[in-house]
Design a protein around this motif. Structure first.
Motif, PDB file in Angstrom:
ATOM      1  N   HIS A   1       0.853  -1.192   0.000  1.00 40.98           N
ATOM      2  CA  HIS A   1       0.000   0.000   0.000  1.00 40.98           C
ATOM      3  C   HIS A   1       0.892   1.247   0.000  1.00 40.98           C
ATOM      4  CE1 HIS A   1      -2.418  -3.246   1.804  1.00 40.98           C
ATOM      5  NE2 HIS A   1      -3.457  -2.649   1.237  1.00 40.98           N
ATOM      6  N   PRO A   2       1.463   1.581  -1.148  1.00 38.61           N
ATOM      7  CA  PRO A   2       2.406   2.713  -1.209  1.00 38.61           C
ATOM      8  C   PRO A   2       1.787   4.060  -0.875  1.00 38.61           C
ATOM      9  CG  PRO A   2       1.876   1.909  -3.416  1.00 38.61           C
ATOM     10  CD  PRO A   2       1.329   0.901  -2.459  1.00 38.61           C
ATOM     11  N   ALA A   3       0.453   4.185  -0.936  1.00 39.00           N
ATOM     12  CA  ALA A   3      -0.199   5.451  -0.597  1.00 39.00           C
ATOM     13  C   ALA A   3      -0.418   5.597   0.911  1.00 39.00           C
ATOM     14  CB  ALA A   3      -1.537   5.574  -1.326  1.00 39.00           C
ATOM     15  N   CYS A   4      -0.246   4.504   1.656  1.00 41.15           N
ATOM     16  CA  CYS A   4      -0.465   4.552   3.109  1.00 41.15           C
ATOM     17  C   CYS A   4       0.712   5.240   3.787  1.00 41.15           C
ATOM     18  CB  CYS A   4      -0.640   3.139   3.664  1.00 41.15           C
ATOM     19  SG  CYS A   4      -0.910   3.089   5.454  1.00 41.15           S
ATOM     20  N   ALA A   5       0.424   6.253   4.590  1.00 42.01           N
ATOM     21  CA  ALA A   5       1.474   7.007   5.272  1.00 42.01           C
ATOM     22  C   ALA A   5       1.608   6.642   6.739  1.00 42.01           C
ATOM     23  CB  ALA A   5       1.191   8.503   5.155  1.00 42.01           C
ATOM     24  N   LEU A   6       0.605   5.978   7.306  1.00 37.67           N
ATOM     25  CA  LEU A   6       0.588   5.701   8.739  1.00 37.67           C
ATOM     26  C   LEU A   6      -0.099   4.366   8.974  1.00 37.67           C
ATOM     27  CD1 LEU A   6       0.910   6.736  11.742  1.00 37.67           C
ATOM     28  CD2 LEU A   6      -1.381   7.713  11.479  1.00 37.67           C
ATOM     29  N   LEU A   7       0.583   3.471   9.662  1.00 35.13           N
ATOM     30  CA  LEU A   7       0.045   2.132   9.914  1.00 35.13           C
ATOM     31  C   LEU A   7       0.194   1.779  11.383  1.00 35.13           C
ATOM     32  CD1 LEU A   7      -1.043  -0.585   8.760  1.00 35.13           C
ATOM     33  CD2 LEU A   7       1.357  -1.287   8.498  1.00 35.13           C
TER      34      LEU A   7
ATOM     35  N   LYS B   1       8.514   8.855   6.425  1.00 35.18           N
ATOM     36  CA  LYS B   1       9.251  10.050   6.852  1.00 35.18           C
ATOM     37  C   LYS B   1       8.795  11.298   6.102  1.00 35.18           C
ATOM     38  CE  LYS B   1      14.051  11.732   7.219  1.00 35.18           C
ATOM     39  NZ  LYS B   1      15.473  11.317   7.170  1.00 35.18           N
ATOM     40  N   LYS B   2       8.678  11.211   4.780  1.00 35.50           N
ATOM     41  CA  LYS B   2       8.311  12.394   4.002  1.00 35.50           C
ATOM     42  C   LYS B   2       6.925  12.899   4.357  1.00 35.50           C
ATOM     43  CE  LYS B   2      11.277  11.353   0.030  1.00 35.50           C
ATOM     44  NZ  LYS B   2      11.329  10.939  -1.398  1.00 35.50           N
ATOM     45  N   ALA B   3       6.005  11.984   4.613  1.00 36.63           N
ATOM     46  CA  ALA B   3       4.654  12.390   4.999  1.00 36.63           C
ATOM     47  C   ALA B   3       4.671  13.119   6.338  1.00 36.63           C
ATOM     48  CB  ALA B   3       3.741  11.168   5.069  1.00 36.63           C
ATOM     49  N   ALA B   4       5.440  12.597   7.313  1.00 37.55           N
ATOM     50  CA  ALA B   4       5.532  13.250   8.623  1.00 37.55           C
ATOM     51  C   ALA B   4       6.145  14.644   8.496  1.00 37.55           C
ATOM     52  CB  ALA B   4       6.362  12.394   9.572  1.00 37.55           C
ATOM     53  N   GLU B   5       7.145  14.780   7.646  1.00 33.44           N
ATOM     54  CA  GLU B   5       7.773  16.089   7.449  1.00 33.44           C
ATOM     55  C   GLU B   5       6.797  17.082   6.825  1.00 33.44           C
ATOM     56  OE1 GLU B   5      12.441  14.699   6.865  1.00 33.44           O
ATOM     57  OE2 GLU B   5      11.107  14.820   5.114  1.00 33.44           O
TER      58      GLU B   5
ATOM     59  N   SER C   1      -3.784  11.844   8.942  1.00 32.92           N
ATOM     60  CA  SER C   1      -5.051  11.293   8.439  1.00 32.92           C
ATOM     61  C   SER C   1      -5.816  12.282   7.580  1.00 32.92           C
ATOM     62  CB  SER C   1      -5.933  10.840   9.607  1.00 32.92           C
ATOM     63  OG  SER C   1      -6.560  11.946  10.252  1.00 32.92           O
ATOM     64  N   THR C   2      -5.552  13.574   7.713  1.00 29.06           N
ATOM     65  CA  THR C   2      -6.265  14.570   6.910  1.00 29.06           C
ATOM     66  C   THR C   2      -5.701  14.679   5.499  1.00 29.06           C
ATOM     67  OG1 THR C   2      -4.861  16.422   7.637  1.00 29.06           O
ATOM     68  CG2 THR C   2      -6.822  15.930   8.967  1.00 29.06           C
ATOM     69  N   ARG C   3      -4.503  14.129   5.266  1.00 27.26           N
ATOM     70  CA  ARG C   3      -3.861  14.304   3.959  1.00 27.26           C
ATOM     71  C   ARG C   3      -3.440  13.004   3.294  1.00 27.26           C
ATOM     72  NH1 ARG C   3       0.540  19.052   4.479  1.00 27.26           N
ATOM     73  NH2 ARG C   3       0.684  18.552   2.253  1.00 27.26           N
ATOM     74  N   PHE C   4      -3.320  11.932   4.086  1.00 22.97           N
ATOM     75  CA  PHE C   4      -2.800  10.681   3.537  1.00 22.97           C
ATOM     76  C   PHE C   4      -3.652   9.500   3.990  1.00 22.97           C
ATOM     77  CE2 PHE C   4       0.794  13.545   4.366  1.00 22.97           C
ATOM     78  CZ  PHE C   4       1.362  13.635   3.091  1.00 22.97           C
ATOM     79  N   GLU C   5      -3.514   8.403   3.273  1.00 21.07           N
ATOM     80  CA  GLU C   5      -4.164   7.172   3.702  1.00 21.07           C
ATOM     81  C   GLU C   5      -3.538   6.663   5.000  1.00 21.07           C
ATOM     82  OE1 GLU C   5      -4.312   4.041   0.850  1.00 21.07           O
ATOM     83  OE2 GLU C   5      -5.106   5.321  -0.749  1.00 21.07           O
ATOM     84  N   ILE C   6      -4.379   6.145   5.872  1.00 18.90           N
ATOM     85  CA  ILE C   6      -3.906   5.505   7.098  1.00 18.90           C
ATOM     86  C   ILE C   6      -4.425   4.068   7.109  1.00 18.90           C
ATOM     87  CG2 ILE C   6      -3.792   7.678   8.361  1.00 18.90           C
ATOM     88  CD1 ILE C   6      -6.381   6.839   9.809  1.00 18.90           C
TER      89      ILE C   6
ATOM     90  N   LEU D   1     -18.431  13.704   6.082  1.00 21.71           N
ATOM     91  CA  LEU D   1     -18.852  13.051   4.850  1.00 21.71           C
ATOM     92  C   LEU D   1     -18.628  13.941   3.628  1.00 21.71           C
ATOM     93  CD1 LEU D   1     -22.131  11.362   6.097  1.00 21.71           C
ATOM     94  CD2 LEU D   1     -20.222  10.156   5.041  1.00 21.71           C
ATOM     95  N   ARG D   2     -18.741  15.258   3.819  1.00 19.06           N
ATOM     96  CA  ARG D   2     -18.619  16.184   2.694  1.00 19.06           C
ATOM     97  C   ARG D   2     -17.184  16.657   2.476  1.00 19.06           C
ATOM     98  NH1 ARG D   2     -23.398  18.950   4.826  1.00 19.06           N
ATOM     99  NH2 ARG D   2     -22.145  20.810   5.201  1.00 19.06           N
ATOM    100  N   THR D   3     -16.275  16.282   3.370  1.00 20.09           N
ATOM    101  CA  THR D   3     -14.883  16.714   3.256  1.00 20.09           C
ATOM    102  C   THR D   3     -14.084  15.688   2.463  1.00 20.09           C
ATOM    103  OG1 THR D   3     -14.995  17.866   5.395  1.00 20.09           O
ATOM    104  CG2 THR D   3     -12.800  17.338   4.535  1.00 20.09           C
ATOM    105  N   GLU D   4     -13.447  16.130   1.399  1.00 16.72           N
ATOM    106  CA  GLU D   4     -12.661  15.219   0.572  1.00 16.72           C
ATOM    107  C   GLU D   4     -11.454  14.713   1.354  1.00 16.72           C
ATOM    108  OE1 GLU D   4     -10.446  15.323  -3.780  1.00 16.72           O
ATOM    109  OE2 GLU D   4     -12.119  16.692  -3.382  1.00 16.72           O
ATOM    110  N   ASN D   5     -11.263  13.396   1.346  1.00  9.26           N
ATOM    111  CA  ASN D   5     -10.181  12.797   2.113  1.00  9.26           C
ATOM    112  C   ASN D   5      -9.890  11.412   1.556  1.00  9.26           C
ATOM    113  OD1 ASN D   5      -9.164  11.032   4.564  1.00  9.26           O
ATOM    114  ND2 ASN D   5      -8.756  13.154   5.124  1.00  9.26           N
ATOM    115  N   PRO D   6      -8.614  11.024   1.478  1.00  7.60           N
ATOM    116  CA  PRO D   6      -8.291   9.686   0.947  1.00  7.60           C
ATOM    117  C   PRO D   6      -8.854   8.546   1.789  1.00  7.60           C
ATOM    118  CG  PRO D   6      -6.343  10.743   1.875  1.00  7.60           C
ATOM    119  CD  PRO D   6      -7.402  11.792   1.798  1.00  7.60           C
ATOM    120  N   ASN D   7      -9.236   8.813   3.036  1.00  2.00           N
ATOM    121  CA  ASN D   7      -9.822   7.801   3.910  1.00  2.00           C
ATOM    122  C   ASN D   7     -11.345   7.910   3.992  1.00  2.00           C
ATOM    123  OD1 ASN D   7      -7.142   6.856   5.141  1.00  2.00           O
ATOM    124  ND2 ASN D   7      -7.112   9.054   5.569  1.00  2.00           N
ATOM    125  N   GLY D   8     -11.914   8.838   3.224  1.00  2.00           N
ATOM    126  CA  GLY D   8     -13.319   9.193   3.385  1.00  2.00           C
ATOM    127  C   GLY D   8     -14.300   8.250   2.719  1.00  2.00           C
TER     128      GLY D   8
END
Length: 356
Positions: free
Chosen positions: A110-116, A159-163, A183-188, A275-282
């Motif tokens: 899952h290369p798009a996942c930034a936090l696991l 690392k890059k996502a955290a930065e 979680s607001t910007r990347f997949e978790i 629900l109305r906020t665009e998010n990769p986890n939404g």
């Protein structure tokens, strides 16, 4: 020596009693291609001597000249990391042998996942079982608005996502702050199995020595999260805010039905904004399901805490009958299963060939 694939980042501060066990749980991982980045934050006990007693090329020890605190120390570790994947570890916990392998494999898939994260098994100082922290993985995004389900030493992040989200930026509740920002910007993601024993320590910062500071910081995080969806000018009373955090005492103590009902109207409004906020986890289905279970839990707990008349009024005015019917059906199914378990399936006697 080739560059490792993972950095295990572990801050240390006066961790002598449990440090050796924590270190060995990492050094004995089935996945061996990592660097073990340990930063001592001004310990006055034998922590440094314990780390230096190990002769393992994967260990990189750094010593802060003075105590910097957890956030500054972790940010220093992120900067010192030589890998993109960083696994957190604490100096009093125990990682299971396959933890790093399973997290590494997931992050590769899952290369798009930034936090696991993973589930955690909570234990006492002498490792007696307390509880298993297990949550539905698809509910993490929604519930991070109101509480932190993720245990810090179970985390692997990029690392890059955290930065990009300013790393650890709070002196207390620093983990919750980072996880929510990510979680607001990347997949978790979450691995739905326990891969770490989380030790309840008498020297724990968030539960003992700095509990008030962490409680206040958590409250500030939740308010920030809500305003992210509702707007910076959104106001909410302290009892309602605490109710959304599952601290029901303050709103019960008001005795004010309008304030109690506000807990649910505010929750519904926040959910609609999420629900109305665009998010990769939404995922809408997961958000609605998480909202349903959160609302159900709040109704159950408030129903038990309120006087009977208020409890009935709450159920009537929140249109909770569908939830109550679902609960009643679940309870009935459980009772039938228990009865079958205890006395056996009564339908078996209808088939003489199955009677023993």
């Amino acid at each position: 020596m080739s560059t490792p694939k993972v950095t295990v980042l572990m801050p240390v501060y006066n961790a002598g009693p449990f440090l050796r066990e924590a270190m060995e749980s990492i050094l004995r991982q089935t996945f061996a291609d990592f660097e073990f980045l340990i930063i001592d934050d001004g310990s006055t006990d034998d922590s440094v001597a314990i780390v230096e007693s190990y002769n393992d090329a994967r260990i990189r020890l750094f010593k802060n000249e003075k105590n910097l605190g957890i956030s500054a120390t972790l940010n220093k570790g992120i900067a010192l990391s030589s890998t993109e994947l960083i696994a957190r570890m604490d100096a009093d916990d125990i990682s299971y042998p396959t933890r790093l392998q399973k997290q590494y494999d997931y992050m590769l898939r899952h290369p798009a996942c930034a936090l696991l994260s993973t589930w955690a098994r909570v234990v006492t100082e002498d490792k007696k079982f307390v509880r298993l922290e297990r949550y539905r993985s698809n509910f993490y995004y929604y519930n991070l608005t109101f509480e932190c389900w993720m245990y810090h030493p179970t985390i692997m992040f990029r690392k890059k996502a955290a930065e990009r989200v300013d790393m650890y930026s709070m002196p207390y509740s620093e983990d919750y702050d980072l996880f929510w920002k990510l979680s607001t910007r990347f997949e978790i993601g979450n691995l739905a199995e326990p891969l770490l024993d989380y030790r309840l320590s008498s020297s724990s910062l968030n539960a003992v020595t700095k509990k008030k500071e962490y409680d206040l910081a958590n409250e500030q995080n939740v308010l920030r999260n809500i305003r992210y969806y509702m707007g910076d000018d959104f106001t909410i009373s302290m009892p309602v805010l605490e109710c959304l955090r599952h601290n029901f005492g303050p709103v019960v103590e008001t005795g004010d039905m309008a304030e109690i009902l506000a807990c649910f109207s505010v929750l519904d409004a926040i959910t609609e904004r999420i629900l109305r906020t665009e998010n990769p986890n939404g995922d809408p289905r997961s958000i609605r399901a998480a909202h349903y279970f959160k609302k159900r839990f709040m109704l159950m707990e408030l129903g038990k805490a309120l006087p009977k008349a208020q409890s009935v009024g709450l159920l009537l005015r929140t249109n909770a009958w569908p939830i109550l019917c679902a609960l009643a059906l679940h309870s009935l199914r459980w009772r039938i299963k228990e009865a079958i378990r205890i006395v056996g399936n009564p339908l078996r006697v209808l088939n003489p060939q199955r009677v023993v």
